[in-house]
Design an enzyme around this catalytic site. Sequence first.
Site, short mmCIF file in Angstrom:
data_model
loop_
_atom_site.label_atom_id
_atom_site.label_comp_id
_atom_site.label_asym_id
_atom_site.label_seq_id
_atom_site.Cartn_x
_atom_site.Cartn_y
_atom_site.Cartn_z
N GLY A 1 56.79 -8.48 -53.80
CA GLY A 1 57.52 -8.34 -55.04
C GLY A 1 59.01 -8.56 -54.83
N GLY A 2 59.65 -9.21 -55.80
CA GLY A 2 61.08 -9.46 -55.70
C GLY A 2 61.38 -10.48 -54.62
CG ASP A 3 64.65 -12.02 -51.43
OD1 ASP A 3 64.77 -13.23 -51.67
OD2 ASP A 3 64.85 -11.54 -50.29
CB ALA B 1 63.71 -5.27 -58.65
CG ASP C 1 53.80 -5.86 -51.10
OD1 ASP C 1 52.96 -5.54 -50.24
OD2 ASP C 1 54.98 -6.16 -50.84
CG MET D 1 61.43 1.69 -54.14
SD MET D 1 61.21 1.45 -52.35
CE MET D 1 62.94 1.26 -51.82
CB ALA E 1 62.46 -5.57 -64.51
CE LYS F 1 54.59 4.37 -49.13
NZ LYS F 1 55.64 4.60 -48.13
N PRO G 1 60.28 -10.63 -60.02
CG PRO G 1 61.31 -10.72 -62.12
CD PRO G 1 61.21 -11.46 -60.82
#
Length: 441
Positions: A299-301, A330, A249, A374, A403, A268, A226
């Site tokens: 980001g995240g997985d 996330a 990212d 998102m 987060a 993005k 996260p």
Amino acid sequence: MVSLIVASRNSPLALRQVEEVFSLLPLIKYRLLPLSSYGDKHKNISLLDAPPPNIFTKELDEILLRRRADAAVHSAKDLPCPLPEGLTVLALLPAANPQDALVSQHNLPLRKLPHGAAVGTSSPLRRQELLSRRPDLQIVALRGNIGERLQKVDSGQLAAIVVAVCALQRLGLSDRITEILPFPTHPLQGHLAVVARTDRPDLRKIFQPLDVRRTWGRAALVGAGPGHPLLLTRQADIYLRQADIIFYDDLARDIAKTYSATKVYVGKRKGRQAYSQETINEKLYQAVKAGRKTVRLKGGDPFIFGRGGEELEYLQQRLVSVAVVPGITAALSAAALAQIPLTKRGQAASVALLSGHPAHKIKVPQTDTLVYYMAGTTLAAVSGKLLRSGLPPPAAAVCVLNASLPAQSIIRTTLRQLPSLKIKDPLILIVRRTAENDAEI
């Protein structure tokens, strides 16, 4: 002296390809085992209509797995992705000419073919390129070996065909080329590949000198979690420390900057995209080919709303070996940090991870807990969809912003009030379908 049994399709081109491979290994003796593939036997199957990915390899794969042959030689572009379990590519040979050629009656170039002329091809990509330049043409599905394809031109059945330059060159038929076409081609066109069982390290030693990938780097799709550095996995940290180049990212920016590798921003944010996905894919591929240890930091997985699957497929189709490092996605981090159990015995037994963007594609499945990624700019649309699906207006909705980061904030509201929120930061929206659980969130 080593002697091998080598499987191959029994077309003149396939047999010539085997000779080409072993001409580079003069000390290795081999006995040829020629076979007809499913595609060779069923020439009525159009290659323009999504044929089975193993149409030209299935029989050779089975021979290897049954231990009736040691290795098989293929046109690399014919290989399915992934290969069947138990098989591996021992060597990807350097590419011959990867371009496409037009062979036509009277040596007419593409622009001078008669209006409505019938042109044969075996590739959807070639069909697309032909029609983009000559929409009047009649595109005909082309099957058969190279000799049979040329005969269709010589007999007048077709005005022209499109075939790989390397196929004609390997068969000594370069004089049949009317013109080289400026078409994009399959990424492995021109390459030959040697395939064997994974339990044959002895063969890997034999063929490794032929493998262009021995000078390549490596690729890893790495989940950054996260955003908080302490929530990065130890395995991710190892790959990042070893990386030569990191493509990162927006949500992984703070983590990427702590490592010494060359860094390339490909993120993005708010509708602005540094590069198209196609460009990112190609940048990853070229970095690996240049010998660089390449990390795609997401980001995240990598496989949760991160297009990691597209990047994995793109690289694997080019025979790049890719490591995948999971990350805390996330939804899990936002729920845990907000102390919201996504599942709970007797109350919530199912969870859906959903995209909150774009608005017209928002879905409301019949699960107990719904988590929207998102959704910062589409809260009104999400609320409307949920209310129309039957959730009550007072149902609790929780927005978790940033987060795990210092700017983290949690907004607890209701579906009725959700559209009034004006939020610009990245967020996760968590909603429970059952009213009795509203107090928990």
